[in-house]
Design an enzyme around this catalytic site. Structure first.
Site, PDB file in Angstrom:
ATOM      1  N   GLU A 111       0.818  -1.217   0.000  1.00  0.00           N
ATOM      2  CA  GLU A 111       0.000   0.000   0.000  1.00  0.00           C
ATOM      3  C   GLU A 111       0.853   1.270   0.000  1.00  0.00           C
ATOM      4  O   GLU A 111       0.791   2.077   0.939  1.00  0.00           O
ATOM      5  CB  GLU A 111      -0.940   0.012   1.210  1.00  0.00           C
ATOM      6  N   GLU A 156      -4.842  -8.829   1.116  1.00  0.00           N
ATOM      7  CA  GLU A 156      -5.417  -8.469   2.424  1.00  0.00           C
ATOM      8  C   GLU A 156      -6.913  -8.238   2.239  1.00  0.00           C
ATOM      9  O   GLU A 156      -7.343  -7.622   1.266  1.00  0.00           O
ATOM     10  CB  GLU A 156      -4.852  -7.163   2.993  1.00  0.00           C
TER      11      GLU A 156
HETATM   12  C1  BGP Z   1      -3.912  -2.155   5.734  1.00  0.00           C
HETATM   13  C2  BGP Z   1      -2.489  -2.339   6.132  1.00  0.00           C
HETATM   14  C3  BGP Z   1      -2.276  -3.191   7.329  1.00  0.00           C
HETATM   15  C4  BGP Z   1      -3.386  -3.239   8.345  1.00  0.00           C
HETATM   16  C5  BGP Z   1      -4.775  -3.138   7.745  1.00  0.00           C
HETATM   17  C6  BGP Z   1      -5.900  -2.877   8.715  1.00  0.00           C
HETATM   18  O1  BGP Z   1      -4.074  -0.894   5.186  1.00  0.00           O
HETATM   19  O2  BGP Z   1      -1.712  -2.863   5.081  1.00  0.00           O
HETATM   20  O3  BGP Z   1      -1.015  -2.885   7.845  1.00  0.00           O
HETATM   21  O4  BGP Z   1      -3.126  -2.475   9.431  1.00  0.00           O
HETATM   22  O5  BGP Z   1      -4.851  -2.170   6.744  1.00  0.00           O
HETATM   23  O6  BGP Z   1      -6.103  -1.521   8.932  1.00  0.00           O
HETATM   24  P1  BGP Z   1      -6.013  -0.850  10.353  1.00  0.00           P
HETATM   25  O7  BGP Z   1      -4.859  -1.450  11.030  1.00  0.00           O
HETATM   26  O8  BGP Z   1      -5.806   0.594  10.104  1.00  0.00           O
HETATM   27  O9  BGP Z   1      -7.313  -1.131  11.009  1.00  0.00           O
END
Ligand code: BGP
Length: 462
Positions: A168, A365
């Site tokens: 990302e 993800e």
């Molecule tokens: C994505 C990232 C992760 C993870 C996930 C969940 O954007 O790649 O690192 O953290 O989101 O989001 P958050 O942790 O902000 O709830």
């Protein structure tokens, strides 16, 4: 057992995590500081309940147990990241042998358990010393990244056959240079554009090094967020087009097609926001496209035409061109404040098929962060039926995409075990396994059992 949603043989069942969010051992093993360690030191108030990245889930000491658990719930693949500041403290120069030993042990443990490790090089965690030189604003940092990539390929590339340069990459741009949710908390679109551009140059240079020296695959992980317009009114369509340019195509086009979209360039030019470039950059991008694309998908973006003129005193922002649209009746994950729209994953895949040469991809993800999950505890286990429904809901659309000739090769949940999520720390829990943040004890949730079955059957019943 006959299953309704059967996936192609060899489908990747697994999950993803990142170094800074799971390793802990922040001051152990010779690790240098990254921006998260530093930001937490100076502004602990920014982090949910004041919890920082020092210990996280302690994967550094517990990786064997974790990999065993992964195996038990049917993982055949897993994405991890290397901590740049652990491997090369300070970001440049000396390679830390303790880190080499650690990552060697982790990779070997995965392979011994028939889990293919996918390795990502940069997951938001810039070494502090390099940030002090301007981070991605500075082309010297690009060179340092390429050297770090070269070292990583040389050290681990004999066993790791799927590499990713960035996770990302737009998030550090948005968080660090536009919207104040990552260090260095700068609000400056021109710098944001430079950071995005230099990240892409670093990416292409790393791809070049890899292709010249290794025979596996290399790609990038992008959070592709379909930008749905409120209506078919040309003004709404234009708003969604601009969003798509800024938030998806800014990285997707150069990564897969080797060039930035012409209308993104003219929009930035019109507003005096073009980055500094160097001779040879264009050819570099053109000649070094990815072999594989990871797609992170959590939520759609819904937009409409701007209803008010931007404040003339406010700094230039992508938001000058659109307003967010709250679709009536949308399904929400209230804890994270994100809409759940399963079909988005299918729309992304169809877009990749129609406009990006049907590049090999996977869902790298997708997941559901839920607060206070202890309320779902029954006989010592979290009964996370909502997560099972969430996964199934998305996998059904992945299945349909495959049936229609799209090219996703697998599905990775975010994430394997509850982990430290940046500013949200341990607020929202995403894992197949819960983690007691005091004792670090891991306990499988109901979704872990469901996933083990799905992986074993290479599919599931609706
Ligand atoms: C994505 C990232 C992760 C993870 C996930 C969940 O954007 O790649 O690192 O953290 O989101 O989001 P958050 O942790 O902000 O709830």
């Amino acid at each position: 057992m006959a299953v309704e949603y059967k996936f192609p043989e060899g489908f990747w069942w697994g999950s993803a995590a990142s170094a800074t969010q799971t390793e802990g051992a922040d001051k152990e093993g010779g690790k240098g500081k990254n921006i998260w360690d530093h930001w937490y030191e100076i502004e602990p108030n920014r982090f949910f309940e004041g919890v920082g990245p020092e210990t996280t889930s302690d994967f550094y000491h517990r990786y064997k147990e974790d990999i065993q658990n992964m195996k038990e719930i049917g993982h055949n693949t897993f994405r991890m990241s290397i901590s740049w500041a652990r491997l090369i403290p300070g970001g440049e120069g000396h390679v830390n042998q303790e880190a080499v030993n650690f990552y060697n042990n982790v990779i070997d443990e995965f392979l011994a358990n028939d889990i293919e490790p996918f390795v990502n090089l940069f997951h938001f965690d810039m070494p502090l010393e390099l940030q002090e030189k301007g981070g991605w604003e500075n082309r010297e940092v690009v060179d340092a990244f390429v050297e770090y990539a070269r070292q990583s390929f040389a050290l681990f590339g004999d066993r790791v056959k799927k590499w990713f340069t960035f996770n990302e990459p737009i998030v550090p741009v948005e968080g660090g240079y536009l919207y104040d949710f990552h260090y260095p908390n700068i609000v400056d679109a021109k710098k944001a554009v430079q950071v995005a551009y230099n990240t892409m140059i670093a990416h292409a240079k790393a791809v070049k090094v890899y292709h010249a020296s290794h025979d596996g695959k290399i790609g990038i992980i992008l959070n592709l967020t379909p930008s749905y317009p409120r209506s078919q009114n040309p003004a709404d369509l234009k708003a969604s087009h601009v969003c798509d340019l800024f938030f998806n195509r800014s990285f997707l086009d150069p990564a897969v097609k080797g060039e930035f979209p012409a209308d993104l360039i003219s929009l930035l030019e019109e507003h005096g926001q073009l980055p500094n470039t160097q001779a040879g950059d264009k050819t570099l991008l053109k000649e070094n496209i990815v072999d594989i694309l990871g797609v992170n998908y959590y939520q759609p973006r819904r937009v409409k035409a701007k209803e008010t003129l931007p404040n003339p005193y406010s700094p230039f922002m992508p938001d000058w061109f659109f307003d967010n649209y709250e679709m009536p009746g949308r399904k929400m994950n209230p804890y994270r404040g994100w809409e759940i729209y399963e079909k988005g994953v299918y729309d992304i895949m169809v877009n990749l098929k129609d406009n990006y040469g049907n590049i090999e991809s996977f869902i790298s993800e997708n997941g559901m962060g839920v607060q206070n999950e202890e309320r779902f505890l029954k006989n010592g286990r979290i009964e996370d039926d909502y997560r099972i429904d969430f996964i199934k809901g998305h996998l059904k659309w992945v299945h349909k995409a495959i049936e229609e000739g799209c090219n996703p090769k697998g599905y990775h949940l975010w994430t394997f075990m509850d982990n430290w999520s940046w500013m949200n720390a341990y607020k929202n829990r995403y894992g197949f396994f819960s983690v007691d943040i005091e004792t670090k004890e891991r306990t499988a949730k109901k979704s872990a059992t469901w996933f083990a079955e799905a992986s074993k059957n290479n599919g599931f019943n609706g």
